[in-house]
Design a protein around this motif. Structure first.
Motif, PDB file in Angstrom:
ATOM      1  N   LEU A 105       1.902  23.165 -23.654  1.00  0.00           N
ATOM      2  CA  LEU A 105       0.912  24.222 -23.436  1.00  0.00           C
ATOM      3  C   LEU A 105       0.950  24.827 -22.044  1.00  0.00           C
ATOM      4  CD1 LEU A 105      -2.139  22.458 -25.147  1.00  0.00           C
ATOM      5  CD2 LEU A 105      -0.469  24.020 -26.181  1.00  0.00           C
ATOM      6  N   VAL A 106       1.841  24.358 -21.187  1.00  0.00           N
ATOM      7  CA  VAL A 106       1.849  24.815 -19.796  1.00  0.00           C
ATOM      8  C   VAL A 106       3.253  25.240 -19.379  1.00  0.00           C
ATOM      9  CG1 VAL A 106      -0.110  23.369 -19.147  1.00  0.00           C
ATOM     10  CG2 VAL A 106       2.221  22.462 -18.943  1.00  0.00           C
ATOM     11  N   PRO A 107       3.357  26.176 -18.432  1.00  0.00           N
ATOM     12  CA  PRO A 107       4.671  26.490 -17.874  1.00  0.00           C
ATOM     13  C   PRO A 107       5.244  25.273 -17.152  1.00  0.00           C
ATOM     14  CG  PRO A 107       3.051  28.171 -17.303  1.00  0.00           C
ATOM     15  CD  PRO A 107       2.288  27.005 -17.857  1.00  0.00           C
ATOM     16  N   HIS A 108       6.559  25.269 -16.986  1.00  0.00           N
ATOM     17  CA  HIS A 108       7.239  24.175 -16.304  1.00  0.00           C
ATOM     18  C   HIS A 108       7.958  24.731 -15.077  1.00  0.00           C
ATOM     19  CE1 HIS A 108       6.908  20.961 -19.481  1.00  0.00           C
ATOM     20  NE2 HIS A 108       6.419  22.029 -20.082  1.00  0.00           N
ATOM     21  N   PRO A 109       7.708  24.157 -13.895  1.00  0.00           N
ATOM     22  CA  PRO A 109       8.260  24.732 -12.663  1.00  0.00           C
ATOM     23  C   PRO A 109       9.778  24.610 -12.588  1.00  0.00           C
ATOM     24  CG  PRO A 109       7.273  22.597 -12.220  1.00  0.00           C
ATOM     25  CD  PRO A 109       6.917  22.936 -13.643  1.00  0.00           C
ATOM     26  N   ARG A 110      10.378  25.561 -11.897  1.00  0.00           N
ATOM     27  CA  ARG A 110      11.815  25.510 -11.643  1.00  0.00           C
ATOM     28  C   ARG A 110      12.109  24.529 -10.523  1.00  0.00           C
ATOM     29  NH1 ARG A 110      14.542  30.017 -13.762  1.00  0.00           N
ATOM     30  NH2 ARG A 110      13.129  31.583 -14.667  1.00  0.00           N
ATOM     31  N   VAL A 111      13.343  24.052 -10.497  1.00  0.00           N
ATOM     32  CA  VAL A 111      13.855  23.253  -9.381  1.00  0.00           C
ATOM     33  C   VAL A 111      14.955  24.078  -8.740  1.00  0.00           C
ATOM     34  CG1 VAL A 111      14.872  21.070  -8.644  1.00  0.00           C
ATOM     35  CG2 VAL A 111      13.347  21.128 -10.646  1.00  0.00           C
ATOM     36  N   THR A 112      14.776  24.451  -7.474  1.00  0.00           N
ATOM     37  CA  THR A 112      15.692  25.383  -6.816  1.00  0.00           C
ATOM     38  C   THR A 112      16.377  24.717  -5.631  1.00  0.00           C
ATOM     39  OG1 THR A 112      13.901  26.219  -5.425  1.00  0.00           O
ATOM     40  CG2 THR A 112      14.312  27.374  -7.497  1.00  0.00           C
ATOM     41  N   ALA A 113      17.586  25.190  -5.331  1.00  0.00           N
ATOM     42  CA  ALA A 113      18.307  24.709  -4.154  1.00  0.00           C
ATOM     43  C   ALA A 113      17.633  25.273  -2.909  1.00  0.00           C
ATOM     44  CB  ALA A 113      19.769  25.142  -4.217  1.00  0.00           C
TER      45      ALA A 113
END
Length: 367
Positions: free
Chosen positions: A274-282
């Motif tokens: 039900l929720v967005p999932h954060p990105r993992v960025t360099a």
């Protein structure tokens, strides 16, 4: 993230998965319930996912019960389900055996009532003893399985019956911790006979494929708690995956996951639909997610630290640091392995109490 498969944990999802995928293929033990009780908050989350337009399919390696029994249990837990929405590993095994041996073949079931019921539904003849000359033994989980059933299976396999296992899960989740699963019992028959069984449940793609066929899914999302069945099964079925930590997988195991066991999304439980999932960025010399940065340092060891300008406390689900650690570990698996494994210990900088506390929350050792 893309609605297609294998976008990877780093990609995250800007929108809730319930809005991106048309069908959730849900494992049951450790995802919807643990033991007889629902995982807290999950029935409401699944209802909300349905309200968002997502349909549900239930795909379980537990072979003990019939689809009708599973559907009644789910409905009692306020997760309304129809038997046609349930796919069990007993059904998958029965289908495989019928294809190998033909209708009417004699089969000895070992396990709960769901095993024999699935065999009969597939047009096979159920027998009770090795002396009945079964062409196959189908072994699935059952709480009442004991020495007598295992002995019949051993004798039948020694006489030439094909040994078919509905799954090889060594454990099942319970409120008391992991307990012996079907794989432990299958190991008894295998070790005594020296015959390797044919395993038909997850990660074999047949179960997910059957659920996709029944639901007409075009953008399925596999939701599971096991890396070696649910996540690998999603990869083999060509579907995206959401790993939940409400069952048997723990963060240390996830960090050490090989490519075939790495999920696309991560959540504490099925409320992650039900929720967005954060990105993992360099960024910042490593991999950043929310208020955390994870790196593989010069000694080939993992390090977690509070990101510049961050507090180490994210407003989301509290897993951002773990997401960053996973991407860092997976980006250099050989180096991390050479340092003793991703889960051996994780460095924390002096004074970074937030990082040390986060690792303790995930039962990861810090140094």
């Amino acid at each position: 993230m893309s609605t297609g498969p294998r976008a990877g944990l780093a990609a995250g999802s800007d929108r809730p998965p319930a809005e991106l995928f048309d069908v959730a293929l849900l494992d049951l033990d450790g995802v919807v319930y643990v033991g007889p009780d629902a995982v807290p908050g999950v029935p409401g989350a699944l209802s909300a996912a349905r309200d968002a337009g997502m349909r549900l399919g239930f795909v379980t390696n537990n072979a003990a019960r019939t689809p009708e029994e599973v559907a009644r249990h789910l409905t009692d837990l306020e997760v309304p389900a129809d038997p046609d929405e349930v796919i069990t590993s007993s059904q998958a095994a029965a289908s495989v055996v019928a294809g190998l041996l033909g209708a009417g073949a004699r089969v000895l079931p070992v396990g709960g009532p769901g095993v024999a019921a699935a065999l009969r539904a597939a047009g096979l003849t159920v027998v009770e003893r090795a002396e009945d000359d079964p062409a196959a033994v189908v072994q699935g989980y059952g709480r009442e399985v004991g020495w007598a059933q295992l002995a019949e299976a051993v004798v039948a396999v020694r006489r030439g019956a094909r040994h078919v296992a509905t799954n090889a899960d060594a454990t099942i989740p319970s409120p008391r911790g992991p307990l012996p699963g079907n794989g432990a019992m299958v190991g008894v028959v295998r070790d005594v006979t020296g015959v390797e069984p044919l395993v038909t449940g997850k990660p074999d793609p047949a179960m997910h494929a059957e659920c996709v066929r029944r639901t007409g899914a075009r953008r399925p999302l596999v939701v599971g708690d096991r890396l070696d069945t649910d996540i690998e099964g999603s990869l083999r079925a060509g579907a995206a995956s959401l790993l939940v930590l409400s069952g048997v997988t723990v963060p240390a195991t996830l960090l050490a996951a090989g490519p075939q066991h790495r999920p696309d999304l991560l959540a504490a439980d099925a409320r992650g639909l039900l929720v967005p999932h954060p990105r993992v960025t360099a960024a910042d010399g490593g991999w950043r997610c929310g208020g955390w940065v994870a790196t593989v340092d010069g000694d080939d060891a993992l390090e977690l630290r509070t990101a510049p300008g961050g507090t180490g406390q994210a407003p989301g689900d509290g897993l951002d640091g773990l997401r960053a650690l996973c991407v860092a570990a997976w980006s250099r698996p050989e180096a991390v392995a050479a340092a003793g494994g991703a889960a051996a210990w994780i460095r924390v900088r002096p004074g970074d109490d937030a990082a040390r506390a986060a690792l303790a929350e995930w039962d990861l050792e810090s140094r």
